[in-house]
Motif scaffolding. Sequence first.
Motif, PDB file in Angstrom:
ATOM      1  N   MET A   1      -6.857   2.997  35.599  1.00 34.77           N
ATOM      2  CA  MET A   1      -6.764   4.424  35.285  1.00 34.77           C
ATOM      3  C   MET A   1      -5.409   4.770  34.684  1.00 34.77           C
ATOM      4  O   MET A   1      -5.306   5.380  33.638  1.00 34.77           O
ATOM      5  N   ALA A   2      -4.362   4.326  35.340  1.00 34.02           N
ATOM      6  CA  ALA A   2      -3.016   4.651  34.854  1.00 34.02           C
ATOM      7  C   ALA A   2      -2.736   3.936  33.540  1.00 34.02           C
ATOM      8  O   ALA A   2      -3.220   2.843  33.294  1.00 34.02           O
ATOM      9  N   ILE A   3      -1.940   4.568  32.727  1.00 34.04           N
ATOM     10  CA  ILE A   3      -1.612   4.026  31.419  1.00 34.04           C
ATOM     11  C   ILE A   3      -0.226   3.418  31.457  1.00 34.04           C
ATOM     12  O   ILE A   3       0.702   4.013  31.976  1.00 34.04           O
ATOM     13  N   ASN A   4      -0.104   2.218  30.946  1.00 30.48           N
ATOM     14  CA  ASN A   4       1.224   1.652  30.781  1.00 30.48           C
ATOM     15  C   ASN A   4       1.280   0.912  29.459  1.00 30.48           C
ATOM     16  O   ASN A   4       0.260   0.668  28.824  1.00 30.48           O
ATOM     17  N   ALA A   5       2.488   0.548  29.067  1.00 31.03           N
ATOM     18  CA  ALA A   5       2.675  -0.001  27.723  1.00 31.03           C
ATOM     19  C   ALA A   5       1.899  -1.301  27.533  1.00 31.03           C
ATOM     20  O   ALA A   5       1.279  -1.512  26.484  1.00 31.03           O
ATOM     21  N   VAL A   8      -1.737  -0.594  26.819  1.00 29.52           N
ATOM     22  CA  VAL A   8      -2.016  -0.075  25.487  1.00 29.52           C
ATOM     23  C   VAL A   8      -1.798  -1.144  24.431  1.00 29.52           C
ATOM     24  O   VAL A   8      -2.558  -1.247  23.466  1.00 29.52           O
ATOM     25  N   LYS A   9      -0.779  -1.949  24.615  1.00 35.47           N
ATOM     26  CA  LYS A   9      -0.576  -3.056  23.684  1.00 35.47           C
ATOM     27  C   LYS A   9      -1.810  -3.951  23.687  1.00 35.47           C
ATOM     28  O   LYS A   9      -2.243  -4.439  22.644  1.00 35.47           O
ATOM     29  N   GLN A  11      -4.802  -3.008  24.356  1.00 30.82           N
ATOM     30  CA  GLN A  11      -5.811  -2.260  23.594  1.00 30.82           C
ATOM     31  C   GLN A  11      -5.633  -2.461  22.095  1.00 30.82           C
ATOM     32  O   GLN A  11      -6.589  -2.658  21.362  1.00 30.82           O
ATOM     33  N   MET A  12      -4.381  -2.381  21.686  1.00 29.45           N
ATOM     34  CA  MET A  12      -4.095  -2.572  20.266  1.00 29.45           C
ATOM     35  C   MET A  12      -4.594  -3.942  19.807  1.00 29.45           C
ATOM     36  O   MET A  12      -5.180  -4.078  18.743  1.00 29.45           O
ATOM     37  N   ARG A  13      -4.334  -4.934  20.644  1.00 33.20           N
ATOM     38  CA  ARG A  13      -4.704  -6.292  20.284  1.00 33.20           C
ATOM     39  C   ARG A  13      -6.197  -6.437  20.092  1.00 33.20           C
ATOM     40  O   ARG A  13      -6.650  -7.156  19.195  1.00 33.20           O
TER      41      ARG A  13
ATOM     42  N   GLY B  15      -7.425   0.741  19.130  1.00 31.49           N
ATOM     43  CA  GLY B  15      -6.154   0.190  19.553  1.00 31.49           C
ATOM     44  C   GLY B  15      -4.971   1.072  19.243  1.00 31.49           C
ATOM     45  O   GLY B  15      -4.059   1.206  20.038  1.00 31.49           O
ATOM     46  N   PHE B  89       7.946   5.605  26.334  1.00 28.74           N
ATOM     47  CA  PHE B  89       6.662   4.929  26.137  1.00 28.74           C
ATOM     48  C   PHE B  89       6.351   4.779  24.651  1.00 28.74           C
ATOM     49  O   PHE B  89       5.941   3.720  24.182  1.00 28.74           O
TER      50      PHE B  89
END
Lengths: 112, 112
Positions: A1-5, A8-9, A11-13, B15, B89
């Motif tokens: 649930m919590a978002i961290n770098a 997200v990285k 996710q980007m990948r 992403g 962030f």
Amino acid sequence: MAINAENVKSQMRKGYLEYCILLIIAKKPMYVSDIITELKEAQLIVVEGTLYPLLSRLKSSGILAYQWQESLQGPPRKYYELTDDGRQFLAELEEGWEEIKNVVELIKNKNI
Amino acid sequence: MAINAENVKSQMRKGYLEYCILLIIAKKPMYVSDIITELKEAQLIVVEGTLYPLLSRLKSSGILAYQWQESLQGPPRKYYELTDDGRQFLAELEEGWEEIKNVVELIKNKNI
DNA sequence: AATAAATACCTTGCGATACAAGGTACTAAA
DNA sequence: TTTAGTACCTTGTATCGCAAGGTATTTATT
């Protein structure tokens, strides 16, 4: 649930992983270990559990084909290569990638 | 199950969507409609159903904060802005984005 | 010949998240 | 009072990366 770098990285990948894999296979037929090694050299860490299902999907979509090939050490290997459809597909991803770079540049540069 | 170019382009977008949204909010406080408009101008189509949960997640993670603000026409709006943590962030995402561009370049240029 | 190690292959379950679709609430005009 | 416009938000679905675990083949060791 919590978002961290890292999250997200990661996710980007997801988005461009497929693109990178096709770029690699486009150069010459490769099997899973080869692909992982190539990705690792480019600082992109990917594990088997990610790669096998992805290659299967690409195969059943007609983007990749494979040929069994004997190995000197151990069991035979599946060497994947791009089909003609696959090369077409890769060209479209290329466009998509350029678009994305454009979008980010546009957003960054607006009102500066 | 089947893979097609639109599908993968959409994956690519996933992403970096978060990154783009933060870039936009970083410039000045914005509410949902503003954000969608800005994204659309950069050719990035995003719908409400995507944005609301995403903003909520960013808010509960301490990356964004919001302030209610009256509107001249209609109900009040939630204007989002980056917190200090949010700026930190965003800086990390910036790095992540540069890394990704590097990886793709590396893979493309290898053995050419 | 039997076992262990190395190297392939693959599957299952989980968590994260974009999106479609649908819902609620407030304001202002007809 | 109803309708239109503009906000807000939630639910359900599909997708996919990854951790973890499993199977099969070959080679080396005992």
